[in-house]
Design an enzyme around this catalytic site. Structure first.
Site, mmCIF file in Angstrom:
data_model
loop_
_atom_site.group_PDB
_atom_site.id
_atom_site.type_symbol
_atom_site.label_atom_id
_atom_site.label_comp_id
_atom_site.label_asym_id
_atom_site.label_seq_id
_atom_site.Cartn_x
_atom_site.Cartn_y
_atom_site.Cartn_z
ATOM 1 N N HIS A 187 0.889 -1.189 0.031
ATOM 2 C CA HIS A 187 -0.001 0.100 -0.080
ATOM 3 C C HIS A 187 0.904 1.388 -0.032
ATOM 4 O O HIS A 187 2.210 0.965 0.204
ATOM 5 C CB HIS A 187 -0.953 -0.078 1.084
HETATM 6 C C1 T46 Z 1 4.220 -0.981 6.614
HETATM 7 C C2 T46 Z 1 4.550 -2.454 6.834
HETATM 8 C C3 T46 Z 1 6.043 -2.710 7.260
HETATM 9 C C4 T46 Z 1 -2.360 -0.443 14.046
HETATM 10 O O1 T46 Z 1 -3.407 -0.681 14.768
HETATM 11 N N1 T46 Z 1 -1.504 0.601 14.110
HETATM 12 C C5 T46 Z 1 -0.146 0.632 13.506
HETATM 13 O O2 T46 Z 1 0.463 1.571 13.716
HETATM 14 C C6 T46 Z 1 -0.166 -0.327 12.548
HETATM 15 C C7 T46 Z 1 0.866 -0.147 11.459
HETATM 16 C C8 T46 Z 1 -1.198 -1.205 12.220
HETATM 17 N N2 T46 Z 1 -2.307 -1.263 13.037
HETATM 18 C C9 T46 Z 1 -3.003 -2.532 12.878
HETATM 19 C C10 T46 Z 1 -3.880 -2.457 11.547
HETATM 20 C C11 T46 Z 1 -4.223 -3.791 11.356
HETATM 21 O O3 T46 Z 1 -5.237 -4.461 11.978
HETATM 22 O O4 T46 Z 1 -2.266 -3.578 12.898
HETATM 23 C C12 T46 Z 1 -2.793 -4.614 11.724
HETATM 24 C C13 T46 Z 1 -2.065 -4.877 10.569
HETATM 25 O O5 T46 Z 1 -1.641 -3.701 9.954
HETATM 26 P P1 T46 Z 1 -1.314 -3.776 8.451
HETATM 27 O O6 T46 Z 1 -2.179 -4.773 7.905
HETATM 28 O O7 T46 Z 1 -1.142 -2.616 7.871
HETATM 29 O O8 T46 Z 1 0.342 -4.587 8.415
HETATM 30 P P2 T46 Z 1 1.298 -4.635 7.396
HETATM 31 O O9 T46 Z 1 2.496 -5.339 7.653
HETATM 32 O O10 T46 Z 1 0.605 -4.831 6.019
HETATM 33 O O11 T46 Z 1 1.898 -3.141 7.073
HETATM 34 C C14 T46 Z 1 2.399 -2.393 8.081
HETATM 35 C C15 T46 Z 1 2.135 -0.860 7.922
HETATM 36 O O12 T46 Z 1 1.004 -0.765 8.083
HETATM 37 C C16 T46 Z 1 2.918 -0.360 6.702
HETATM 38 O O13 T46 Z 1 2.826 0.988 6.754
HETATM 39 O O14 T46 Z 1 4.999 -0.375 5.932
HETATM 40 O O15 T46 Z 1 3.713 -2.631 8.258
#
Ligand code: T46
Length: 136
Positions: free
Chosen positions: A49
């Protein structure tokens, strides 16, 4: 794409190593949020994203991974395999984290609090925004 990797100074002595990262000195933003990911599954990428305003700084503090950054024009894959190497991901840059080693801990510093509305999850929308089609 400009050079986004930084090789930070390792402040080591006989007791071990230390790396210091300070807002405005080593990274181009004030840090509002820190998160880290670990225990990643084999062949499962993370990210995929972009963000409207969030800037990030990524460090594999343990293990290794690859990060592919795509600014809509250039797509470059970086290897993060040392705790003194940091990678800046600007806003409006599509990021994919992949090829994690089983022991990888990927530390992320961000300039904004978490806001789901800041995420651009459709690559089509990202491309349209980059080309100005959605900017009115
Ligand atoms: C990135 C990569 C490396 C939160 O509640 N707070 C936060 O600060 C973040 C980043 C996520 N969340 C929650 C939202 C989702 O329910 O944690 C869960 C997993 O997040 P996400 O699906 O966004 O995870 P990744 O690993 O795909 O992405 C994250 C970051 O969103 C992204 O910016 O660079 O880690």
């Amino acid at each position: 794409m400009n050079k986004l990797l930084t090789n930070h100074k390792v402040l080591g002595d006989e007791r071990g190593q230390l790396i210091a990262i300070e807002s405005g000195i080593h990274i181009p933003f004030e840090i509002k949020r820190v998160f880290y990911i670990y225990g990643t599954q084999p062949n499962v990428p993370r990210g995929q994203h972009s963000h409207n305003i969030t800037k990030q700084y990524l460090i594999a503090v343990n293990g290794s991974c690859k990060v592919t950054l795509d600014d809509g024009v250039n797509k470059v894959t970086y290897v993060l395999d040392q705790p003194h190497i940091g990678l800046f991901q600007d806003a409006m840059v599509w990021g994919t984290m992949h090829d994690f080693s089983p022991d990888c801990v990927l530390l992320v510093l961000a300039n904004e609090h978490y806001d789901d509305q800041d995420y651009i999850r459709s690559y089509d929308d990202f491309q349209k925004l980059i080309s100005g089609e959605l900017n009115g």
